[in-house]
Design a protein around this motif. Structure first.
Motif, PDB file in Angstrom:
ATOM      1  N   TRP A 153       0.811  -1.216   0.000  1.00 17.85           N
ATOM      2  CA  TRP A 153       0.000   0.000   0.000  1.00 17.85           C
ATOM      3  C   TRP A 153       0.847   1.271   0.000  1.00 17.85           C
ATOM      4  O   TRP A 153       0.569   2.196  -0.760  1.00 17.85           O
ATOM      5  N   GLY A 154       1.877   1.319   0.841  1.00 16.92           N
ATOM      6  CA  GLY A 154       2.537   2.595   1.005  1.00 16.92           C
ATOM      7  C   GLY A 154       4.041   2.600   1.091  1.00 16.92           C
ATOM      8  O   GLY A 154       4.637   3.656   1.355  1.00 16.92           O
ATOM      9  N   MET A 155       4.717   1.454   0.864  1.00 12.63           N
ATOM     10  CA  MET A 155       6.161   1.448   1.069  1.00 12.63           C
ATOM     11  C   MET A 155       6.951   0.942  -0.131  1.00 12.63           C
ATOM     12  O   MET A 155       8.169   0.785  -0.043  1.00 12.63           O
ATOM     13  N   ARG A 156       6.291   0.683  -1.230  1.00  8.46           N
ATOM     14  CA  ARG A 156       7.036   0.217  -2.400  1.00  8.46           C
ATOM     15  C   ARG A 156       7.883   1.320  -3.033  1.00  8.46           C
ATOM     16  O   ARG A 156       8.796   1.047  -3.806  1.00  8.46           O
ATOM     17  N   ALA A 157       7.566   2.596  -2.679  1.00 13.24           N
ATOM     18  CA  ALA A 157       8.391   3.691  -3.197  1.00 13.24           C
ATOM     19  C   ALA A 157       9.790   3.661  -2.591  1.00 13.24           C
ATOM     20  O   ALA A 157      10.744   4.133  -3.201  1.00 13.24           O
ATOM     21  N   ASP A 158       9.899   3.103  -1.374  1.00 14.50           N
ATOM     22  CA  ASP A 158      11.207   2.971  -0.718  1.00 14.50           C
ATOM     23  C   ASP A 158      11.343   1.500  -0.332  1.00 14.50           C
ATOM     24  O   ASP A 158      11.141   1.110   0.822  1.00 14.50           O
ATOM     25  N   THR A 159      11.674   0.670  -1.299  1.00 10.73           N
ATOM     26  CA  THR A 159      11.610  -0.779  -1.112  1.00 10.73           C
ATOM     27  C   THR A 159      12.538  -1.277  -0.008  1.00 10.73           C
ATOM     28  O   THR A 159      12.164  -2.158   0.768  1.00 10.73           O
ATOM     29  N   SER A 160      13.735  -0.725   0.086  1.00 13.62           N
ATOM     30  CA  SER A 160      14.700  -1.225   1.081  1.00 13.62           C
ATOM     31  C   SER A 160      14.221  -0.948   2.491  1.00 13.62           C
ATOM     32  O   SER A 160      14.144  -1.854   3.330  1.00 13.62           O
ATOM     33  N   LEU A 161      13.869   0.309   2.790  1.00 14.13           N
ATOM     34  CA  LEU A 161      13.401   0.670   4.118  1.00 14.13           C
ATOM     35  C   LEU A 161      12.092  -0.041   4.446  1.00 14.13           C
ATOM     36  O   LEU A 161      11.901  -0.549   5.556  1.00 14.13           O
ATOM     37  N   GLY A 162      11.203  -0.099   3.462  1.00 18.17           N
ATOM     38  CA  GLY A 162       9.924  -0.756   3.689  1.00 18.17           C
ATOM     39  C   GLY A 162      10.082  -2.229   4.001  1.00 18.17           C
ATOM     40  O   GLY A 162       9.420  -2.753   4.903  1.00 18.17           O
ATOM     41  N   TRP A 163      10.970  -2.899   3.276  1.00 16.89           N
ATOM     42  CA  TRP A 163      11.138  -4.330   3.515  1.00 16.89           C
ATOM     43  C   TRP A 163      11.799  -4.603   4.858  1.00 16.89           C
ATOM     44  O   TRP A 163      11.483  -5.605   5.519  1.00 16.89           O
ATOM     45  N   ILE A 164      12.692  -3.726   5.297  1.00 17.17           N
ATOM     46  CA  ILE A 164      13.287  -3.868   6.627  1.00 17.17           C
ATOM     47  C   ILE A 164      12.191  -3.778   7.699  1.00 17.17           C
ATOM     48  O   ILE A 164      12.160  -4.574   8.647  1.00 17.17           O
ATOM     49  N   ALA A 165      11.270  -2.821   7.523  1.00 11.55           N
ATOM     50  CA  ALA A 165      10.160  -2.685   8.477  1.00 11.55           C
ATOM     51  C   ALA A 165       9.273  -3.920   8.471  1.00 11.55           C
ATOM     52  O   ALA A 165       8.818  -4.380   9.526  1.00 11.55           O
ATOM     53  N   VAL A 166       9.023  -4.477   7.275  1.00  9.64           N
ATOM     54  CA  VAL A 166       8.224  -5.706   7.173  1.00  9.64           C
ATOM     55  C   VAL A 166       8.869  -6.837   7.964  1.00  9.64           C
ATOM     56  O   VAL A 166       8.209  -7.547   8.738  1.00  9.64           O
ATOM     57  N   LEU A 167      10.169  -7.020   7.791  1.00  5.23           N
ATOM     58  CA  LEU A 167      10.874  -8.102   8.481  1.00  5.23           C
ATOM     59  C   LEU A 167      10.868  -7.899   9.992  1.00  5.23           C
ATOM     60  O   LEU A 167      10.633  -8.843  10.756  1.00  5.23           O
ATOM     61  N   ILE A 168      11.113  -6.665  10.428  1.00  6.09           N
ATOM     62  CA  ILE A 168      11.141  -6.391  11.866  1.00  6.09           C
ATOM     63  C   ILE A 168       9.776  -6.654  12.487  1.00  6.09           C
ATOM     64  O   ILE A 168       9.659  -7.301  13.539  1.00  6.09           O
TER      65      ILE A 168
END
Length: 252
Positions: free
Chosen positions: A98-113
């Motif tokens: 929804w809202g984090m694909r614009a910053d894939t690296s930071l968004g994916w780190i948040a997903v994992l955490i």
């Protein structure tokens, strides 16, 4: 034990209704997985609704198992595994699409955490359930439960859908919010639980009317209502935390 002994072992019969709790857990899992599919297709409102349905089903299966006297170790493990998918993996991926694909690296780190925090929260809960009866169990929860954590994490979606896309938070803000909610799940902060709540019988009518009003609000103004519920829940956490901190200071 030989094969003959296995063949002669008596077969245990069970009522088919005793399968209902596990069936509800499986339905909750299907709801959570379908929420991911809807997010991939861009139907984020439906994704949130399906996660809410999974949370509602999660609140039913355990109580139904106790009512039907069909509690089992397999059922408990099944419920925990479904919770990890529904409230750890699914909301994280929905927020990512929804809202984090614009910053894939930071968004994916948040997903994992967030997902790892949910896993640790569930593991701690499972260990706590095995505490012997001689040890005192807390009245409320310790840390935010995974279903409540999922509904909290989806807060940015409620905000955007309630007040318009111009209030959509940037990707880094959504990532920080997800990490914050994950930290609440693994924290030692006391959080509210309705399991130990008792009311006077004459006040039951007010609870029933309030429940009807809440359901009507969810159907009429779903996004505003969900956002307000998140705010009320966070306020309740702060109040409990301050109360527990004061009690600790008074003991010292």
């Amino acid at each position: 034990m030989s094969d003959d002994d296995h063949a002669q072992a008596p077969r245990r019969r069970m009522h088919i209704l005793q399968l209902l709790p596990n069936l509800i857990s499986i339905l909750a899992l299907c709801s959570g997985l379908t929420a991911i599919r809807m997010a991939v297709e861009g139907q984020f409102g439906l994704s949130v609704g399906l996660i809410g349905l999974a949370a509602a089903l999660d609140g039913i299966d355990g109580r139904l198992a106790r009512m039907l006297k069909s509690e089992s170790a397999i059922g408990a493990e099944l419920d925990s595994l479904c919770d990890l998918v529904n409230f750890g993996v699914t909301p994280a991926l929905v927020l990512y699409y929804w809202g984090m694909r614009a910053d894939t690296s930071l968004g994916w780190i948040a997903v994992l955490i967030y997902a790892v925090c949910c896993m640790l929260r569930l593991a701690r809960f499972n260990v706590g359930q095995r505490v012997s009866d001689a040890e005192e169990k807390p009245n409320g929860f310790v840390g935010v439960p995974s279903p409540a954590g999922a509904m909290l994490a989806l807060g940015p979606i409620y905000l955007t859908y309630a007040f318009g896309p111009e209030l959509k938070p940037p990707a880094f803000a959504i990532a920080i919010w997800m990490v914050f909610v994950g930290a609440l799940m693994i924290s030692r902060m006391p959080t509210p639980s309705f399991k130990g709540v008792r009311i006077y019988a004459e006040n039951a009518r007010f609870i029933l009317v309030g429940s009807v009003a809440l359901m009507a609000s969810l159907l009429t103004y779903p996004w505003v209502t969900l956002m307000l519920l998140d705010i009320v829940y966070l306020i309740a956490i702060i109040v409990l935390w301050r109360r527990s901190a004061k009690s600790l200071r008074s003991v010292v």
